[in-house]
Motif scaffolding. Structure first.
Motif, short mmCIF file in Angstrom:
data_model
loop_
_atom_site.label_atom_id
_atom_site.label_comp_id
_atom_site.label_asym_id
_atom_site.label_seq_id
_atom_site.Cartn_x
_atom_site.Cartn_y
_atom_site.Cartn_z
N ASP A 171 0.81 -1.22 0.00
CA ASP A 171 0.00 0.00 0.00
C ASP A 171 0.84 1.27 0.00
O ASP A 171 0.39 2.31 -0.48
N GLY A 172 2.04 1.20 0.52
CA GLY A 172 2.86 2.40 0.57
C GLY A 172 3.72 2.64 -0.66
O GLY A 172 4.44 3.65 -0.74
N ALA A 173 3.66 1.76 -1.63
CA ALA A 173 4.49 1.87 -2.83
C ALA A 173 3.81 2.73 -3.89
O ALA A 173 2.58 2.89 -3.91
N ASP A 174 4.61 3.25 -4.82
CA ASP A 174 4.05 3.98 -5.95
C ASP A 174 3.27 3.04 -6.87
O ASP A 174 2.29 3.44 -7.49
N LEU A 175 3.73 1.80 -6.94
CA LEU A 175 3.16 0.84 -7.89
C LEU A 175 3.29 -0.56 -7.30
O LEU A 175 4.30 -0.88 -6.66
N VAL A 176 2.28 -1.39 -7.53
CA VAL A 176 2.31 -2.79 -7.10
C VAL A 176 2.23 -3.67 -8.33
O VAL A 176 1.35 -3.48 -9.19
N VAL A 177 3.15 -4.64 -8.43
CA VAL A 177 3.09 -5.66 -9.48
C VAL A 177 2.74 -6.96 -8.79
O VAL A 177 3.54 -7.51 -8.02
#
Length: 335
Positions: A171-177
Motif C-alpha cells: 500500500d505504501g508503494a508507488d506501484l504494485v506488481v
C-alpha cells in the motif's frame, strides 16, 4: 527523457515475480519483493515445473503469437542463465501410434524428422526403442530448483529488498506488481486452476541429454533429464483447484509412460511425487493486466508458459512503466 525511479512492490516470489523484480531493479526502480511463505519456494507452483523452454512444441495448442514470444524467451534465458541446457528436444511415439507423430508434426514447426539411425546418434539409449522422432534443435531445458535459486540470488544482487513470510499488500508503494498466481483470484475472477502432477526419479541405467516427449492417444508425457541421474516425469493436466497429493491413477500412468520410453526406468528410485495447481486465464495465455489507474499491474495466468514467458512479460511490464509502451502481453482495458 526516462521516467523517474519509482517505489515498486512485487507480490509473489515465483518465477514471474522474480523476473519482474530483477528487470525493474535493473531499470533503476526501488523494488521490494514480498512473499507470503516463510521459506523460498515453499508454496510455489514454479518449483514443480519441468522447465522445458519449448515454444515450437507448445505451438501445437497455443496461439501463434506465443511461438514468437516464446522464442524471445528462450533467447533471454540463453543470455542470462549459464547452466541452461540448450540441447533441443525430441518427440517420439510407439510404432502403433505413428499417426500421433504425423499429426504433431503438422501442427508444429521448427523440427525435422529423424530416422532410427539419427535418433540413436542423438540419444544412444533410445537405440531400437523408436523408428522415428521429431527433433526440435532450438529448444532448451533446466532443473526448476536450480534455476529458481539462481534467480533469487540475482534478484538479491540487483539490490531488491526481499521479505519472506509477509502479507504486505504494497500500500505504501508507488506501484504494485501482483504475481501471486491463484491467490489473486479475488481480483481476477476469470482465473482457474489447472492441476499438474509429476514424479522425480533417479537412475544411472538411462542417460538422456534432452527432454523426450512421448505421444500417446490417452497418456502423453515427457521425460526431462536433470542433473546427477535425476529425471522429471510429467505431467498430468487436470482442470481442478485441488492441490492435494498425487493420485494412484496418475502415478501409474506416468510411470507406465516412462517405462514405454525406456524399460530401465522400472528400476529407478522414486524420490518424490508432487502436484501443484497453476493459474490460467480462459485462453491459457499469460498477460499483465493494468488496473487502478495504472497503480497496480497483475501479472498472471502462467499455466504452461511461466518460465518461457517470464522474462518477456518482465520486459513488457518494464517498458509500460517506463513510457506507456503497449504490447500484446500488457492489457490496459478497464484501466
Amino acid at each position: 527523457m526516462p521516467a523517474p525511479s519509482r517505489s515498486i512492490t512485487v507480490l509473489g516470489a515465483g518465477i514471474l515475480g522474480l523476473w519482474q523484480a530483477l528487470i525493474l531493479a535493473r531499470a533503476g526502480h526501488r523494488v521490494r519483493l514480498v512473499e507470503a511463505s516463510e521459506e523460498p519456494f515453499a508454496d510455489c507452483a514454479s518449483l514443480y515445473a519441468a522447465v522445458m523452454l519449448a515454444p515450437d512444441r507448445e505451438a501445437e495448442n497455443a496461439p501463434p503469437m506465443l511461438r514468437q514470444l516464446g522464442r524471445e524467451g528462450v533467447g533471454l534465458w540463453k543470455g542470462f542463465y549459464p547452466q541452461l541446457k540448450a540441447n533441443g528436444s525430441l518427440v517420439v511415439a510407439a510404432a502403433r501410434d505413428r499417426g500421433e507423430l504425423d499429426r504433431f508434426a503438422r501442427r508444429t514447426q521448427g523440427h525435422r524428422l529423424v530416422d532410427a539411425g539419427e535418433l540413436a546418434n542423438l540419444e544412444p539409449d533410445l537405440h531400437d526403442r523408436f523408428t522415428a522422432a521429431l527433433y526440435f534443435p532450438e529448444e532448451a531445458h533446466m532443473p526448476a530448483p536450480a534455476a529458481l535459486a539462481f534467480m533469487l540470488a540475482e534478484v538479491q544482487r540487483a539490490g531488491v529488498e526481499i521479505a519472506f513470510g509477509q502479507a504486505d499488500a504494497g500500500d505504501g508503494a508507488d506501484l504494485v506488481v501482483d504475481c501471486r498466481g491463484l491467490a489473486a483470484r479475488d481480483a481476477l475472477p476469470d482465473l482457474r486452476g489447472v492441476r499438474g502432477e509429476r514424479i522425480l526419479i533417479r537412475t544411472r541405467e538411462v542417460k538422456l541429454r534432452r527432454p523426450v516427449q512421448l505421444l500417446h492417444p490417452r497418456v502423453p508425457l515427457y521425460v526431462v533429464p536433470w542433473d546427477e541421474g535425476l529425471y522429471m516425469i510429467g505431467a498430468t493436466l487436470i482442470e481442478s483447484d485441488e492441490a492435494g497429493p498425487m493420485t494412484v491413477r496418475s502415478a501409474l500412468e506416468l510411470l507406465g509412460g516412462a517405462y514405454a520410453v525406456h524399460p530401465a526406468f522400472s528400476e529407478a528410485e522414486i524420490l518424490d511425487l508432487g502436484a501443484a495447481v497453476r493459474p490460467a486465464f480462459p485462453d491459457n495465455v499469460p498477460r499483465a493486466l493494468v488496473r487502478d489507474s495504472g497503480r497496480r499491474i497483475y501479472v498472471n495466468g502462467a499455466y504452461r508458459h511461466g518460465f518461457l514467458l517470464a522474462p518477456v512479460l518482465a520486459r513488457a511490464v518494464a517498458a509500460y512503466i517506463e513510457d506507456g509502451t503497449a504490447s500484446e502481453l500488457v492489457v490496459t482495458s478497464g484501466l
